[in-house]
Design an enzyme around this catalytic site. Structure first.
Site, short mmCIF file in Angstrom:
data_model
loop_
_atom_site.label_atom_id
_atom_site.label_comp_id
_atom_site.label_asym_id
_atom_site.label_seq_id
_atom_site.Cartn_x
_atom_site.Cartn_y
_atom_site.Cartn_z
N HIS A 171 50.13 28.05 61.87
CA HIS A 171 49.57 29.31 61.67
C HIS A 171 47.92 29.34 62.44
CE1 HIS A 171 51.90 29.77 58.31
NE2 HIS A 171 51.41 28.82 57.50
N CYS B 198 49.71 27.04 52.03
CA CYS B 198 49.11 26.55 53.22
C CYS B 198 47.99 27.24 53.73
CB CYS B 198 50.07 26.05 54.39
SG CYS B 198 51.29 27.81 54.62
N1 LIG Z 1 57.30 25.32 53.93
C1 LIG Z 1 56.01 25.71 54.10
O1 LIG Z 1 55.47 25.87 54.99
C2 LIG Z 1 55.29 25.73 52.75
C3 LIG Z 1 53.75 25.38 52.81
C4 LIG Z 1 53.18 25.29 51.68
C5 LIG Z 1 53.84 25.80 50.42
N2 LIG Z 1 55.02 25.76 50.38
C6 LIG Z 1 55.75 26.29 49.23
O2 LIG Z 1 56.28 25.12 48.57
C7 LIG Z 1 57.54 25.25 47.65
C8 LIG Z 1 58.82 24.56 48.34
O3 LIG Z 1 58.79 25.32 49.82
P1 LIG Z 1 59.81 24.37 51.02
O4 LIG Z 1 59.51 25.35 52.09
O5 LIG Z 1 59.32 23.12 50.76
O6 LIG Z 1 61.20 24.84 50.48
P2 LIG Z 1 62.51 24.11 51.15
O7 LIG Z 1 62.19 23.36 52.32
O8 LIG Z 1 63.50 25.38 51.05
O9 LIG Z 1 62.93 22.99 50.03
C9 LIG Z 1 63.33 23.41 48.58
C10 LIG Z 1 64.29 22.25 48.04
O10 LIG Z 1 64.26 22.61 46.52
C11 LIG Z 1 65.72 22.41 46.42
N3 LIG Z 1 66.42 22.95 45.53
C12 LIG Z 1 66.64 24.29 45.57
N4 LIG Z 1 66.89 24.68 44.19
C13 LIG Z 1 66.67 24.04 43.46
C14 LIG Z 1 66.87 23.96 41.99
N5 LIG Z 1 67.29 24.72 41.25
N6 LIG Z 1 66.42 22.51 41.51
C15 LIG Z 1 66.09 21.52 42.27
N7 LIG Z 1 65.93 21.57 43.40
C16 LIG Z 1 66.21 22.49 44.23
C17 LIG Z 1 66.44 22.27 47.86
O11 LIG Z 1 67.62 21.43 47.61
P3 LIG Z 1 68.94 22.18 48.03
O12 LIG Z 1 69.07 22.60 49.38
O13 LIG Z 1 69.90 20.83 47.92
O14 LIG Z 1 69.28 23.29 47.17
C18 LIG Z 1 65.40 21.86 48.62
O15 LIG Z 1 65.36 20.42 48.61
C19 LIG Z 1 57.46 27.07 47.61
O16 LIG Z 1 56.80 27.31 46.68
C20 LIG Z 1 56.80 27.33 49.01
O17 LIG Z 1 56.09 28.32 49.07
C21 LIG Z 1 55.88 25.91 51.48
#
Ligand SMILES: NC(=O)c1ccc[n+]([C@@H]2O[C@H](COP(=O)([O-])OP(=O)(O)OC[C@H]3O[C@@H](n4cnc5c(N)ncnc54)[C@H](OP(=O)(O)O)[C@@H]3O)[C@@H](O)[C@H]2O)c1
Length: 340
Positions: free
Chosen positions: A221, A141
């Site tokens: 941010h 982001c």
């Molecule tokens: N959040 C932000 O602000 C943001 C912004 C830009 C980029 N990102 C990036 O986007 C990515 C995802 O971040 P997020 O914030 O969306 O994470 P998140 O909210 O923690 O979501 C991750 C998801 O992945 C699932 N998961 C976990 N382990 C898994 C596996 N082995 N196989 C399949 N699914 C699995 C989780 O489900 P369960 O709970 O059921 O395990 C959950 O639904 C990261 O690389 C992060 O750095 C995040």
């Protein structure tokens, strides 16, 4: 033309938004979304009509929770043309062999490092270079927010140097596990922060240094960006250049805080109160010689979502003109002139 079939692996903050954004397009479709746990987010996916896929060993748990899985994650991948990996940072890397086994095109998010794909993407900066690629990383982001403004100014004036300070939201609103609750955390102490090098993974010729702090908020941010450019310019010139970029919008009407931006998006009923654009305060633009500084706010949960859609379109060769893809994505998502 047949729609491109997309698997969304990981249905959390980013995955749920990517899935909805794909649904809003007419040239791609969601095959399914994956979860490991049958929790409240899986229940919502089920309610919204997404097919849920999970690890083989958890099929019984989903059945028991009243949201039967459509199959295993491997089965979801086999039915797809491309996977958008939205699993937590570090997990995506472990999934790479799974995608290679099925011969799938794959997109990772900014939580993975640049070498995972060897190509980092931002639609305004390098859409053309993503056309036909098999593996791509959509930058984080903060990096997306920086790349949009830097590439826009670079095209118009030539960017000589960038110095940016970032006040980062501590966690996302639904994250109850992490802080800080009452502190400002140097993130990290050793400078520069990773954001500058990450911008260079998209725009290698940019001289950029960044410093970041984590602050106790969940809402957006704030960046203080300083750029040195190659040509003379006024604040009016900078405003004109920024206003030519559809994913940059200006903030006015007395707004001085991220919470007021989020309140506005809730009031105008944007989906999940998402802000897909960089929010720049035009009043803040201060020019001195060939150097200027400004404030921008970045909604961490939303800003990379349209970038994922454009990355899919480029990789699947659905559109070779980046500007046209950006316009199509924006229209389908509903970027409009709501008041700010
Ligand atoms: N959040 C932000 O602000 C943001 C912004 C830009 C980029 N990102 C990036 O986007 C990515 C995802 O971040 P997020 O914030 O969306 O994470 P998140 O909210 O923690 O979501 C991750 C998801 O992945 C699932 N998961 C976990 N382990 C898994 C596996 N082995 N196989 C399949 N699914 C699995 C989780 O489900 P369960 O709970 O059921 O395990 C959950 O639904 C990261 O690389 C992060 O750095 C995040």
């Amino acid at each position: 033309m047949a729609k491109v079939k997309i698997a969304v692996n990981g249905y959390g903050t980013i995955g749920k938004r990517v899935a909805d954004a794909i649904r809003a397009q007419d040239d791609m479709e969601v095959v399914g979304v994956s979860k490991t746990k049958p929790n409240y987010e899986a229940q919502v996916a089920h309610y919204l009509g997404y097919d849920i896929y999970c690890p083989a060993e958890n099929i019984g748990a989903f059945e028991k929770a009243g949201m039967p899985a459509a199959g295993t994650i491997e089965e979801m991948l086999e039915k797809s043309d491309l996977v958008v990996d939205c699993t937590p940072g570090g997990i995506g890397e472990k999934n790479k062999p799974l995608y290679e086994k099925v011969g799938l095109k794959a997109i990772w998010q900014g939580g993975e490092s640049h070498p995972i794909a060897g190509f980092s993407f931002n639609a305004a900066s390098n859409y053309q270079q993503a056309i036909g690629r098999d593996i791509v990383r959509v930058v984080s982001c903060n990096t997306t927010g920086l790349c949009r403004v830097i590439s826009t100014i670079d095209k118009a004036l030539g960017v000589n140097k960038v110095r940016a300070s970032l006040a980062r939201r501590a966690v996302d609103p639904n994250n109850i596990k992490k802080g800080p609750v009452d502190a400002i955390v140097l993130d990290p102490v050793k400078l520069p922060s990773h954001h500058g090098p990450d911008v260079r993974s998209v725009l290698p010729h940019i001289n950029i240094t960044t410093a970041a702090l984590k602050v106790p908020t969940t809402e957006m941010h704030i960046h203080i960006v300083n750029m040195q450019v190659d040509k003379d310019c006024t604040a009016e010139d900078i405003k004109k250049i920024f206003s030519s970029e559809s994913r940059i919008r200006f903030v006015g009407n007395g707004i001085t805080a991220t919470s007021e931006i989020m309140e506005t998006t809730r009031d105008v009923k944007r989906s999940r109160s998402d802000v897909w654009e960089n929010c720049i305060w035009p009043e803040s633009i201060a020019v001195s010689d060939r150097e200027f500084t400004f404030f921008q706010a970045i909604h961490q949960e939303a800003v990379t979502i349209p970038e994922n859609i454009d990355a899919i379109r480029a990789m699947a060769e659905l559109e070779t003109d980046g500007a046209k893809s950006i316009e199509k994505t924006n229209k389908a998502l509903g970027l409009s002139n709501w008041p700010l």
